[in-house]
Enzyme design. Structure first.
Site, PDB file in Angstrom:
ATOM      1  N   LEU A 139     -13.603 -19.167  21.695  1.00  0.00           N
ATOM      2  CA  LEU A 139     -14.221 -19.552  20.429  1.00  0.00           C
ATOM      3  C   LEU A 139     -14.015 -18.488  19.353  1.00  0.00           C
ATOM      4  O   LEU A 139     -13.879 -18.820  18.168  1.00  0.00           O
ATOM      5  CB  LEU A 139     -15.723 -19.799  20.627  1.00  0.00           C
ATOM      6  CG  LEU A 139     -16.129 -20.785  21.720  1.00  0.00           C
ATOM      7  CD1 LEU A 139     -17.603 -21.126  21.592  1.00  0.00           C
ATOM      8  CD2 LEU A 139     -15.283 -22.034  21.715  1.00  0.00           C
ATOM      9  N   LYS A 182      -3.929  -7.862  24.610  1.00  0.00           N
ATOM     10  CA  LYS A 182      -4.334  -9.263  24.459  1.00  0.00           C
ATOM     11  C   LYS A 182      -4.652  -9.568  22.995  1.00  0.00           C
ATOM     12  O   LYS A 182      -4.408 -10.681  22.524  1.00  0.00           O
ATOM     13  CB  LYS A 182      -5.541  -9.564  25.345  1.00  0.00           C
ATOM     14  CG  LYS A 182      -5.224  -9.526  26.838  1.00  0.00           C
ATOM     15  CD  LYS A 182      -6.446  -9.878  27.678  1.00  0.00           C
ATOM     16  CE  LYS A 182      -6.098  -9.864  29.161  1.00  0.00           C
ATOM     17  NZ  LYS A 182      -7.274 -10.192  30.011  1.00  0.00           N
ATOM     18  N   ASP A 190     -14.949  -1.668  23.520  1.00  0.00           N
ATOM     19  CA  ASP A 190     -15.391  -1.914  24.896  1.00  0.00           C
ATOM     20  C   ASP A 190     -16.907  -1.789  24.947  1.00  0.00           C
ATOM     21  O   ASP A 190     -17.458  -0.691  24.764  1.00  0.00           O
ATOM     22  CB  ASP A 190     -14.732  -0.902  25.828  1.00  0.00           C
ATOM     23  CG  ASP A 190     -15.068  -1.130  27.296  1.00  0.00           C
ATOM     24  OD1 ASP A 190     -15.898  -2.017  27.593  1.00  0.00           O
ATOM     25  OD2 ASP A 190     -14.507  -0.405  28.144  1.00  0.00           O
ATOM     26  N   SER A 196     -27.037 -18.861  22.585  1.00  0.00           N
ATOM     27  CA  SER A 196     -26.795 -20.080  23.355  1.00  0.00           C
ATOM     28  C   SER A 196     -28.076 -20.907  23.418  1.00  0.00           C
ATOM     29  O   SER A 196     -29.182 -20.366  23.393  1.00  0.00           O
ATOM     30  CB  SER A 196     -26.357 -19.733  24.780  1.00  0.00           C
ATOM     31  OG  SER A 196     -26.401 -20.861  25.631  1.00  0.00           O
ATOM     32  N   TYR A 217     -27.347 -14.872  32.495  1.00  0.00           N
ATOM     33  CA  TYR A 217     -26.605 -15.056  31.249  1.00  0.00           C
ATOM     34  C   TYR A 217     -27.508 -15.639  30.169  1.00  0.00           C
ATOM     35  O   TYR A 217     -27.557 -15.134  29.037  1.00  0.00           O
ATOM     36  CB  TYR A 217     -25.406 -15.980  31.481  1.00  0.00           C
ATOM     37  CG  TYR A 217     -24.752 -16.457  30.198  1.00  0.00           C
ATOM     38  CD1 TYR A 217     -23.989 -15.588  29.427  1.00  0.00           C
ATOM     39  CD2 TYR A 217     -24.915 -17.775  29.763  1.00  0.00           C
ATOM     40  CE1 TYR A 217     -23.392 -16.016  28.236  1.00  0.00           C
ATOM     41  CE2 TYR A 217     -24.324 -18.210  28.578  1.00  0.00           C
ATOM     42  CZ  TYR A 217     -23.566 -17.327  27.820  1.00  0.00           C
ATOM     43  OH  TYR A 217     -22.991 -17.761  26.649  1.00  0.00           O
ATOM     44  N   LYS A 264     -28.929 -14.220  26.477  1.00  0.00           N
ATOM     45  CA  LYS A 264     -28.793 -14.964  25.218  1.00  0.00           C
ATOM     46  C   LYS A 264     -30.149 -15.068  24.506  1.00  0.00           C
ATOM     47  O   LYS A 264     -30.203 -15.097  23.273  1.00  0.00           O
ATOM     48  CB  LYS A 264     -28.212 -16.354  25.481  1.00  0.00           C
ATOM     49  CG  LYS A 264     -26.766 -16.347  25.987  1.00  0.00           C
ATOM     50  CD  LYS A 264     -25.770 -15.903  24.917  1.00  0.00           C
ATOM     51  CE  LYS A 264     -25.311 -14.498  25.014  1.00  0.00           C
ATOM     52  NZ  LYS A 264     -24.307 -14.162  23.967  1.00  0.00           N
ATOM     53  N   SER A 288     -14.079 -23.127  27.452  1.00  0.00           N
ATOM     54  CA  SER A 288     -13.872 -21.732  27.101  1.00  0.00           C
ATOM     55  C   SER A 288     -13.681 -20.914  28.364  1.00  0.00           C
ATOM     56  O   SER A 288     -14.182 -21.265  29.440  1.00  0.00           O
ATOM     57  CB  SER A 288     -15.087 -21.206  26.320  1.00  0.00           C
ATOM     58  OG  SER A 288     -15.046 -19.807  26.202  1.00  0.00           O
TER      59      SER A 288
END
Length: 324
Positions: A39, A64, A88, A169, A202, A206, A237
């Site tokens: 995203l 990357k 990082d 989220s 997770y 959030k 994703s």
């Protein structure tokens, strides 16, 4: 908002939209963390399509990032300076160096803090904290503080507020957050026994993003820096790469495309000028969880802030915690 049926209804009936074709971001500078894929990369494409002049992609792996840059340039004819900066979230030295580099910018109009992980098993980060907590909360919080001076300076220079947006989220509705009862919330979240079922940690981080953003917004004047959090929706994703089992079925049934998720992020970054300390979802201001809005939530929000600042002062050499 927040229930499973509501989630299904929104994913099936709401279709994200790109930024208005008439919008021009010419002359402006944006920064996106975690921008080499998913995203974040799609949000970068959307900002470039609206003629942003300078875009900084902050990535853990510069190789990357360079590949993402080439991919963007090969699919766009827009004139934009794209820079790849290493960042990082496991390393406070990296965060401090990144912040120092940001301070050297002549301007920074938009910052999208999108970097994150969804680890399904307990894993300790290099910094010593549980990985989701380190990357999603502590790292993101440290980055938000290190870039504030440039955002404030730009706001004074252009006589208009700049923007800081943190990706959260809808999952912050769905967790019990039992750790809030511990004497030290973050210390408890570092204990393996607190990890919970697969996605619970997770989603808890959030929730920490929403609480941090609310408290940060309360400490800043919206005339200088507008601070919001955003739910980009459930999208295809690489974030889900550590997930297993039924997640594939959910993605097939309900997920938006990465491009649509990127549209939601871009909308949160450049739109909603009058909304400060807001939770954005479905490209509009919505209500966060009842816990966030409760008296208990307000008290926990301040506790999480104090604990986070204490950790960053103790461990984050070079991270300025005295700027708010």
């Amino acid at each position: 908002m927040g229930g499973f049926l509501g989630f299904v209804w929104r994913q099936w009936t709401m279709k994200p939209k790109p930024l208005p074709s008439t919008l021009s971001l010419q002359g402006k500078t944006a920064l996106i963390t975690g921008a080499n894929s998913g995203l974040g990369l799609e949000a970068a494409r959307e900002l470039i399509s609206r003629r942003i002049s300078r875009l900084i992609l902050a990535v853990r792996d510069p190789s990357k990032g360079e590949a993402a840059k080439e991919d963007i340039l090969s699919s766009s004819d827009a004139s934009c300076t794209i820079e790849i900066w290493p960042l990082d979230h496991e390393s406070y030295a990296s965060i401090a160096a990144f912040g120092q580099r940001v301070r050297g910018l002549d301007r920074l109009d938009y910052a999208l803090l999108n970097a994150g992980v969804k680890m399904m098993k307990y894993e300790k980060s290099v910094a010593g904290h549980e990985m989701n907590v380190q990357i999603n909360h502590l790292g993101t919080s440290a980055v938000s503080l290190t870039i504030l001076p440039c955002l404030r300076r730009t706001a004074r220079k252009i006589n208009a507020p700049t923007r800081l947006t943190v990706v959260s989220s809808e999952g912050h509705f769905w967790i019990p957050f039992k750790e809030r009862h511990a004497p030290h919330i973050l210390a408890r979240m570092d204990e393996p026994s607190s990890f919970g079922w697969q996605q619970q940690r997770y989603y808890t981080t959030k929730l920490l993003n929403v609480l941090w953003t609310h408290e940060l917004a309360a400490r800043l004047r919206k005339e200088e820096v507008v601070v919001n959090s955003v739910n980009p929706g459930f999208c295809y994703s690489g974030l889900h790469r550590h997930s297993a089992g039924i997640i594939g079925v959910f993605l097939w049934l309900f997920a938006w495309t990465q491009r649509e998720g990127g549209w939601c992020l871009a909308d949160a970054v450049v739109g909603h000028e009058g909304e400060h300390g807001a939770y954005l979802s479905e490209q509009r201001m919505t209500t966060p969880s009842s816990f966030v809005l409760s008296k208990e939530g307000e008290a926990v929000q301040k506790k999480v802030w104090d604990e986070t600042i204490a950790v960053l002062r103790d461990e984050g050499k070079g991270v300025d915690t005295d700027i708010v």
